[in-house]
Design a protein around this motif. Structure first.
Motif, mmCIF file in Angstrom:
data_model
loop_
_atom_site.group_PDB
_atom_site.id
_atom_site.type_symbol
_atom_site.label_atom_id
_atom_site.label_comp_id
_atom_site.label_asym_id
_atom_site.label_seq_id
_atom_site.Cartn_x
_atom_site.Cartn_y
_atom_site.Cartn_z
ATOM 1 N N ILE A 95 -3.924 19.992 -14.208
ATOM 2 C CA ILE A 95 -3.504 18.975 -13.045
ATOM 3 C C ILE A 95 -3.935 17.384 -13.398
ATOM 4 O O ILE A 95 -5.651 17.411 -13.873
ATOM 5 C CB ILE A 95 -4.106 18.981 -11.580
ATOM 6 N N PHE A 96 -3.317 16.208 -13.532
ATOM 7 C CA PHE A 96 -3.379 15.016 -14.010
ATOM 8 C C PHE A 96 -3.549 13.902 -12.580
ATOM 9 O O PHE A 96 -2.532 14.384 -11.710
ATOM 10 C CB PHE A 96 -2.390 14.668 -14.681
ATOM 11 N N HIS A 97 -4.239 13.708 -12.261
ATOM 12 C CA HIS A 97 -3.945 12.610 -10.631
ATOM 13 C C HIS A 97 -3.815 11.162 -11.603
ATOM 14 O O HIS A 97 -5.030 10.353 -12.294
ATOM 15 C CB HIS A 97 -6.082 13.015 -10.403
ATOM 16 N N LEU A 98 -2.910 10.759 -10.609
ATOM 17 C CA LEU A 98 -2.778 9.170 -11.100
ATOM 18 C C LEU A 98 -3.610 8.688 -10.023
ATOM 19 O O LEU A 98 -2.877 9.135 -8.664
ATOM 20 C CB LEU A 98 -1.563 8.807 -10.422
ATOM 21 N N ASN A 99 -4.257 8.157 -10.183
ATOM 22 C CA ASN A 99 -5.300 6.794 -8.749
ATOM 23 C C ASN A 99 -5.067 5.731 -9.284
ATOM 24 O O ASN A 99 -5.064 4.268 -10.201
ATOM 25 C CB ASN A 99 -6.444 7.535 -9.408
ATOM 26 N N ALA A 100 -4.050 5.086 -8.461
ATOM 27 C CA ALA A 100 -4.081 3.893 -7.873
ATOM 28 C C ALA A 100 -4.899 3.370 -6.790
ATOM 29 O O ALA A 100 -5.259 4.072 -6.011
ATOM 30 C CB ALA A 100 -2.234 3.733 -7.679
ATOM 31 N N SER A 101 -5.265 1.648 -7.423
ATOM 32 C CA SER A 101 -5.246 1.257 -5.501
ATOM 33 C C SER A 101 -5.183 1.501 -4.459
ATOM 34 O O SER A 101 -3.631 1.413 -4.672
ATOM 35 C CB SER A 101 -6.378 0.277 -6.161
ATOM 36 N N MET A 102 -5.357 1.239 -3.163
ATOM 37 C CA MET A 102 -5.610 1.125 -1.697
ATOM 38 C C MET A 102 -4.235 -0.086 -1.871
ATOM 39 O O MET A 102 -2.770 0.217 -1.324
ATOM 40 C CB MET A 102 -6.701 0.553 -0.631
ATOM 41 N N ASN A 103 -4.963 -1.559 -2.656
ATOM 42 C CA ASN A 103 -3.606 -2.811 -2.870
ATOM 43 C C ASN A 103 -2.406 -2.540 -3.676
ATOM 44 O O ASN A 103 -1.420 -3.066 -2.552
ATOM 45 C CB ASN A 103 -4.702 -3.671 -3.432
ATOM 46 N N GLU A 104 -2.555 -1.758 -4.547
ATOM 47 C CA GLU A 104 -0.883 -1.438 -5.353
ATOM 48 C C GLU A 104 -0.605 -0.970 -4.928
ATOM 49 O O GLU A 104 0.816 -0.707 -4.743
ATOM 50 C CB GLU A 104 -2.145 -1.363 -6.613
ATOM 51 N N ILE A 105 -0.736 0.452 -3.782
ATOM 52 C CA ILE A 105 -0.019 1.565 -2.808
ATOM 53 C C ILE A 105 0.523 0.300 -1.604
ATOM 54 O O ILE A 105 1.884 0.788 -2.112
ATOM 55 C CB ILE A 105 -1.116 2.365 -2.783
ATOM 56 N N ALA A 106 -0.021 -0.136 -1.525
ATOM 57 C CA ALA A 106 0.253 -1.068 -0.188
ATOM 58 C C ALA A 106 1.609 -1.911 -0.777
ATOM 59 O O ALA A 106 2.307 -1.971 -0.065
ATOM 60 C CB ALA A 106 -1.089 -1.810 0.883
ATOM 61 N N SER A 107 1.372 -2.129 -2.130
ATOM 62 C CA SER A 107 2.207 -3.395 -2.419
ATOM 63 C C SER A 107 3.735 -2.590 -3.074
ATOM 64 O O SER A 107 4.536 -3.307 -2.807
ATOM 65 C CB SER A 107 1.730 -4.124 -2.923
ATOM 66 N N ARG A 108 3.077 -1.910 -3.156
ATOM 67 C CA ARG A 108 4.646 -1.033 -3.700
ATOM 68 C C ARG A 108 4.963 -0.361 -2.526
ATOM 69 O O ARG A 108 6.847 0.010 -2.681
ATOM 70 C CB ARG A 108 4.014 0.125 -4.657
ATOM 71 N N LEU A 109 4.766 -0.217 -1.419
ATOM 72 C CA LEU A 109 5.111 1.096 -0.505
ATOM 73 C C LEU A 109 5.995 0.025 0.775
ATOM 74 O O LEU A 109 6.680 0.465 1.026
ATOM 75 C CB LEU A 109 4.183 1.932 0.528
ATOM 76 N N GLY A 110 5.146 -0.662 0.932
ATOM 77 C CA GLY A 110 5.773 -1.988 1.992
ATOM 78 C C GLY A 110 5.406 -1.115 3.164
ATOM 79 O O GLY A 110 4.458 -0.344 3.546
ATOM 80 N N ASN A 111 6.520 -1.234 4.003
ATOM 81 C CA ASN A 111 7.055 -0.362 4.651
ATOM 82 C C ASN A 111 7.861 1.002 5.025
ATOM 83 O O ASN A 111 9.596 0.645 5.540
ATOM 84 C CB ASN A 111 7.363 -0.954 6.597
ATOM 85 N N ASP A 112 8.424 1.535 3.439
ATOM 86 C CA ASP A 112 9.038 2.359 3.895
ATOM 87 C C ASP A 112 8.965 3.595 4.772
ATOM 88 O O ASP A 112 7.513 4.725 4.393
ATOM 89 C CB ASP A 112 8.421 3.463 2.391
ATOM 90 N N PRO A 113 10.071 3.691 5.446
ATOM 91 C CA PRO A 113 10.529 5.029 6.633
ATOM 92 C C PRO A 113 10.535 5.878 5.595
ATOM 93 O O PRO A 113 10.869 6.842 6.777
ATOM 94 C CB PRO A 113 11.827 3.498 7.421
ATOM 95 N N ASN A 114 11.520 6.251 4.909
ATOM 96 C CA ASN A 114 10.859 7.577 3.809
ATOM 97 C C ASN A 114 9.733 8.189 3.857
ATOM 98 O O ASN A 114 9.928 9.361 3.561
ATOM 99 C CB ASN A 114 12.620 7.268 3.226
#
Ligand code: S3P
Length: 163
Positions: A95-114
């Motif tokens: 198992i490999f865990h890809l660990n991205a910061s909350m800031n990075e996640i929030a900017s990538r996801l925006g308000n993804d309705p899916n």
């Protein structure tokens, strides 16, 4: 080679990296979300019509179909919500865990309705992120920090850990 499972929060790059890693190693790539969708329809519709519990059942069913060798698997962010999934992945592969910061996640996801669990409330998003992060770290054989790295960088990092 043992099957490789990629875990991590929504938007951490599991599918992109998984696809790239599969191509590089010349072994098949599978995505548990895609497997659920091709069998049961869109994830957002499953959550809406049948609820999260039904989705978790389907997700576990798909995970357990994947052989314990020669596959790269991208998992849904909630795969760690069920202990049996963690036990299965630990028993069957790496198992490999890809660990991205909350800031990075929030900017990538925006308000993804899916992504039904991403919701709209920032405080709830942070709470989910923090709770999940502990689960990913505990479950993983290797945690990779991904901020500021390209998918290619991350793929190479995983490949070099495998060598
Ligand atoms: C979920 C993450 C999603 C998908 C579903 C639930 C979660 O996958 O499985 O919407 O609980 O974090 P991604 O991590 O690929 O977005």
């Amino acid at each position: 080679m043992k099957t490789i499972y990629l875990i991590g929060f929504m938007g951490s790059g599991k599918s992109t990296v998984g696809k790239m890693l599969g191509e590089q190693l010349g072994i098949p790539f599978l995505d548990t979300d895609q497997m659920v969708e091709s069998e049961y329809g869109p994830i957002s519709a499953i959550f809406r019509d049948k609820g999260e519990k039904a989705f978790r059942t389907y997700e576990t069913e798909m995970l357990k179909r994947i052989p314990d060798n020669n596959h790269i698997v991208s998992t849904g962010g909630g795969i760690v919500e069920q202990e049996q999934n963690i036990a299965f992945m630990n028993g069957n592969g790496i198992i490999f865990h890809l660990n991205a910061s909350m800031n990075e996640i929030a900017s990538r996801l925006g308000n993804d309705p899916n992504r039904p669990l991403w919701g709209t409330n920032y405080a709830e998003r942070v709470r989910l992120y923090n709770r999940r992060k502990e689960l990913y770290i505990a479950a993983a054989d290797v945690t990779i920090l991904t901020d500021g790295k390209t998918a290619q960088n991350i793929t190479e990092e995983i490949s070099s850990q495998l060598r």
